[in-house]
Design a protein around this motif. Structure first.
Motif, PDB file in Angstrom:
ATOM      1  N   ARG A 160       0.872  -1.177  -0.032  1.00 11.98           N
ATOM      2  CA  ARG A 160      -0.034   0.035  -0.191  1.00 11.98           C
ATOM      3  C   ARG A 160       0.743   1.349  -0.048  1.00 11.98           C
ATOM      4  O   ARG A 160       1.954   1.146   0.440  1.00 11.98           O
ATOM      5  N   PRO A 161       0.406   2.394  -0.436  1.00 10.84           N
ATOM      6  CA  PRO A 161       0.998   3.651  -0.397  1.00 10.84           C
ATOM      7  C   PRO A 161       1.869   3.967   0.958  1.00 10.84           C
ATOM      8  O   PRO A 161       2.949   4.366   0.967  1.00 10.84           O
ATOM      9  N   ARG A 162       1.146   3.796   1.902  1.00 13.54           N
ATOM     10  CA  ARG A 162       1.560   4.115   3.228  1.00 13.54           C
ATOM     11  C   ARG A 162       2.738   3.172   3.709  1.00 13.54           C
ATOM     12  O   ARG A 162       4.048   3.837   4.144  1.00 13.54           O
ATOM     13  N   GLU A 163       2.783   1.866   3.139  1.00 15.82           N
ATOM     14  CA  GLU A 163       3.683   0.998   3.381  1.00 15.82           C
ATOM     15  C   GLU A 163       4.958   1.329   2.670  1.00 15.82           C
ATOM     16  O   GLU A 163       6.083   1.229   3.080  1.00 15.82           O
ATOM     17  N   PHE A 164       4.811   1.890   1.444  1.00 11.32           N
ATOM     18  CA  PHE A 164       5.720   2.060   0.574  1.00 11.32           C
ATOM     19  C   PHE A 164       6.589   3.298   1.081  1.00 11.32           C
ATOM     20  O   PHE A 164       7.738   3.406   1.003  1.00 11.32           O
ATOM     21  N   SER A 165       5.570   4.252   1.634  1.00  8.26           N
ATOM     22  CA  SER A 165       6.268   5.413   2.198  1.00  8.26           C
ATOM     23  C   SER A 165       7.301   4.970   3.306  1.00  8.26           C
ATOM     24  O   SER A 165       8.434   5.556   3.560  1.00  8.26           O
ATOM     25  N   VAL A 166       6.762   3.834   4.162  1.00  8.20           N
ATOM     26  CA  VAL A 166       7.563   3.687   5.210  1.00  8.20           C
ATOM     27  C   VAL A 166       8.937   3.079   4.738  1.00  8.20           C
ATOM     28  O   VAL A 166      10.313   3.299   5.138  1.00  8.20           O
ATOM     29  N   LEU A 167       8.741   2.002   3.827  1.00  7.38           N
ATOM     30  CA  LEU A 167      10.046   1.552   3.131  1.00  7.38           C
ATOM     31  C   LEU A 167      11.036   2.696   2.571  1.00  7.38           C
ATOM     32  O   LEU A 167      12.444   2.676   2.707  1.00  7.38           O
ATOM     33  N   LEU A 168      10.581   3.770   1.797  1.00 12.33           N
ATOM     34  CA  LEU A 168      11.267   4.750   1.276  1.00 12.33           C
ATOM     35  C   LEU A 168      11.887   5.344   2.274  1.00 12.33           C
ATOM     36  O   LEU A 168      13.222   5.801   2.495  1.00 12.33           O
ATOM     37  N   PHE A 169      11.192   5.718   3.652  1.00 11.65           N
ATOM     38  CA  PHE A 169      11.623   6.281   4.635  1.00 11.65           C
ATOM     39  C   PHE A 169      12.805   5.637   5.256  1.00 11.65           C
ATOM     40  O   PHE A 169      13.956   6.150   5.720  1.00 11.65           O
ATOM     41  N   LEU A 170      12.762   4.303   5.499  1.00 12.08           N
ATOM     42  CA  LEU A 170      13.678   3.526   5.988  1.00 12.08           C
ATOM     43  C   LEU A 170      14.983   3.419   5.141  1.00 12.08           C
ATOM     44  O   LEU A 170      16.047   3.493   5.446  1.00 12.08           O
ATOM     45  N   LEU A 171      14.661   3.342   3.681  1.00 12.65           N
ATOM     46  CA  LEU A 171      15.743   3.263   2.900  1.00 12.65           C
ATOM     47  C   LEU A 171      16.432   4.432   2.884  1.00 12.65           C
ATOM     48  O   LEU A 171      18.059   4.206   2.935  1.00 12.65           O
ATOM     49  N   GLU A 172      16.072   5.651   2.959  1.00  9.93           N
ATOM     50  CA  GLU A 172      16.900   7.071   2.929  1.00  9.93           C
ATOM     51  C   GLU A 172      17.262   7.113   4.306  1.00  9.93           C
ATOM     52  O   GLU A 172      18.243   8.140   4.313  1.00  9.93           O
ATOM     53  N   ASN A 173      16.767   6.823   5.546  1.00  7.30           N
ATOM     54  CA  ASN A 173      17.482   7.126   6.622  1.00  7.30           C
ATOM     55  C   ASN A 173      17.639   6.038   7.690  1.00  7.30           C
ATOM     56  O   ASN A 173      18.418   6.405   8.735  1.00  7.30           O
ATOM     57  N   GLY A 174      17.931   4.790   7.114  1.00  8.52           N
ATOM     58  CA  GLY A 174      18.411   3.692   7.982  1.00  8.52           C
ATOM     59  C   GLY A 174      17.102   3.329   8.894  1.00  8.52           C
ATOM     60  O   GLY A 174      16.053   3.834   9.139  1.00  8.52           O
ATOM     61  N   PRO A 175      17.595   2.340   9.813  1.00 10.96           N
ATOM     62  CA  PRO A 175      16.696   1.839  11.116  1.00 10.96           C
ATOM     63  C   PRO A 175      16.237   3.198  11.729  1.00 10.96           C
ATOM     64  O   PRO A 175      16.893   4.155  11.974  1.00 10.96           O
ATOM     65  N   ALA A 176      15.011   2.987  12.050  1.00 12.90           N
ATOM     66  CA  ALA A 176      14.266   4.015  12.917  1.00 12.90           C
ATOM     67  C   ALA A 176      13.263   3.471  13.909  1.00 12.90           C
ATOM     68  O   ALA A 176      13.053   2.216  13.811  1.00 12.90           O
ATOM     69  N   PRO A 233       4.668   9.904  -1.704  1.00 12.42           N
ATOM     70  CA  PRO A 233       6.342  10.234  -1.255  1.00 12.42           C
ATOM     71  C   PRO A 233       6.972  11.012  -2.432  1.00 12.42           C
ATOM     72  O   PRO A 233       7.980  11.626  -2.043  1.00 12.42           O
ATOM     73  N   LEU A 234       6.516  11.298  -3.623  1.00  9.15           N
ATOM     74  CA  LEU A 234       7.135  12.136  -4.696  1.00  9.15           C
ATOM     75  C   LEU A 234       6.893  13.691  -4.030  1.00  9.15           C
ATOM     76  O   LEU A 234       7.921  14.400  -4.114  1.00  9.15           O
ATOM     77  N   LEU A 235       5.736  13.938  -3.400  1.00  8.72           N
ATOM     78  CA  LEU A 235       5.413  15.173  -2.636  1.00  8.72           C
ATOM     79  C   LEU A 235       6.135  15.508  -1.638  1.00  8.72           C
ATOM     80  O   LEU A 235       7.010  16.639  -1.696  1.00  8.72           O
ATOM     81  N   ARG A 236       6.544  14.613  -0.995  1.00 13.22           N
ATOM     82  CA  ARG A 236       7.689  14.834   0.116  1.00 13.22           C
ATOM     83  C   ARG A 236       9.053  14.897  -0.506  1.00 13.22           C
ATOM     84  O   ARG A 236       9.641  15.472   0.169  1.00 13.22           O
ATOM     85  N   ARG A 237       9.396  14.507  -1.385  1.00 12.67           N
ATOM     86  CA  ARG A 237      10.735  14.739  -2.167  1.00 12.67           C
ATOM     87  C   ARG A 237      10.786  16.069  -2.743  1.00 12.67           C
ATOM     88  O   ARG A 237      11.853  16.911  -2.644  1.00 12.67           O
ATOM     89  N   ARG A 238       9.683  16.473  -3.300  1.00 11.18           N
ATOM     90  CA  ARG A 238       9.906  17.854  -4.207  1.00 11.18           C
ATOM     91  C   ARG A 238       9.326  19.024  -3.413  1.00 11.18           C
ATOM     92  O   ARG A 238       9.742  20.291  -3.575  1.00 11.18           O
ATOM     93  N   LEU A 239       8.403  18.995  -2.564  1.00 16.36           N
ATOM     94  CA  LEU A 239       7.968  20.073  -1.701  1.00 16.36           C
ATOM     95  C   LEU A 239       9.133  20.883  -1.006  1.00 16.36           C
ATOM     96  O   LEU A 239       9.339  22.152  -1.231  1.00 16.36           O
ATOM     97  N   PRO A 240      10.313  20.064  -0.502  1.00 19.06           N
ATOM     98  CA  PRO A 240      11.223  20.890   0.356  1.00 19.06           C
ATOM     99  C   PRO A 240      12.114  21.555  -0.679  1.00 19.06           C
ATOM    100  O   PRO A 240      12.843  22.227  -0.539  1.00 19.06           O
ATOM    101  N   GLN A 241      11.957  21.418  -2.056  1.00 19.49           N
ATOM    102  CA  GLN A 241      12.924  21.957  -3.221  1.00 19.49           C
ATOM    103  C   GLN A 241      12.373  23.365  -3.492  1.00 19.49           C
ATOM    104  O   GLN A 241      12.848  24.001  -4.334  1.00 19.49           O
ATOM    105  N   LEU A 242      10.960  23.646  -3.353  1.00 14.60           N
ATOM    106  CA  LEU A 242      10.483  25.092  -3.787  1.00 14.60           C
ATOM    107  C   LEU A 242      10.881  26.073  -3.146  1.00 14.60           C
ATOM    108  O   LEU A 242      11.198  25.990  -1.817  1.00 14.60           O
ATOM    109  N   ALA A 243      10.856  27.159  -3.672  1.00  8.50           N
ATOM    110  CA  ALA A 243      11.257  28.602  -2.884  1.00  8.50           C
ATOM    111  C   ALA A 243      10.226  28.742  -1.907  1.00  8.50           C
ATOM    112  O   ALA A 243       9.036  28.332  -2.026  1.00  8.50           O
ATOM    113  N   PRO A 244      10.816  29.105  -0.700  1.00  5.75           N
ATOM    114  CA  PRO A 244       9.961  29.609   0.359  1.00  5.75           C
ATOM    115  C   PRO A 244       8.793  30.356   0.340  1.00  5.75           C
ATOM    116  O   PRO A 244       7.525  29.824   0.816  1.00  5.75           O
ATOM    117  N   GLN A 245       8.745  31.161  -0.554  1.00  7.49           N
ATOM    118  CA  GLN A 245       7.359  31.871  -0.828  1.00  7.49           C
ATOM    119  C   GLN A 245       6.326  30.960  -1.532  1.00  7.49           C
ATOM    120  O   GLN A 245       5.289  31.154  -1.309  1.00  7.49           O
TER     121      GLN A 245
END
Length: 158
Positions: A46-62, A124-136
């Protein structure tokens, strides 16, 4: 192009047309998220599970608490999601050596494969791209979403 030229080139849009356009965009986003969910189902998660898998892949054990903060879910919901993922063989959960109350979640080989090969889209894609936007621009999106929540009577605690 100056603002005056832009206004002259674009005829005024009726408020009802703007409202229809906003609803149309919202429904497109909603439909896209549903389609992404179906696409993730084809990959066995499921998307939530995939989000967790990506989170663990990018950040390591949590810790379970860190996963909970990432998902914005209650402790019980997060624990249930992780239990299902552990049963499916995507993650392991072990007690921390320094404190038996702390549970550490880590990827298995199967979970890593799904995280590396699954389609990146939806939240997951939104989580990656939002921080790249200009603050305004990010502030404008945040205000628009706050307005949508108010209009739909969605509370921050839901």
């Amino acid at each position: 192009m100056s603002p005056a030229m832009t206004e002259a080139a674009c005829p005024p849009v009726a408020e009802s047309d703007l409202a229809d356009a906003a609803i149309h965009k919202f429904l497109l986003l909603h439909r896209h998220l549903r389609q992404y969910t179906l696409q993730m189902d084809d990959h066995g998660v499921r998307p939530r599970e995939f989000s967790v898998l990506l989170f663990l892949l990018e950040n390591g054990p949590a810790t379970v608490g860190q996963v909970q903060e990432y998902l914005y879910h209650s402790p019980s919901t997060t624990s249930a999601i992780l239990a299902q993922m552990e049963e499916a063989g995507y993650v392991t959960r072990t007690r921390a050596a320094h404190d038996n109350r702390v549970v550490i979640t880590a990827l298995t080989a199967a979970g890593r494969t799904i995280a590396e090969q699954g389609p990146l889209g939806g939240i997951p894609l939104l989580r990656r791209r939002l921080p790249q936007l200009a603050p305004q621009r990010l502030a404008n999106i945040n205000r628009a979403l706050e307005d949508m929540m108010e209009l739909m009577e969605v509370r921050e605690t839901e």
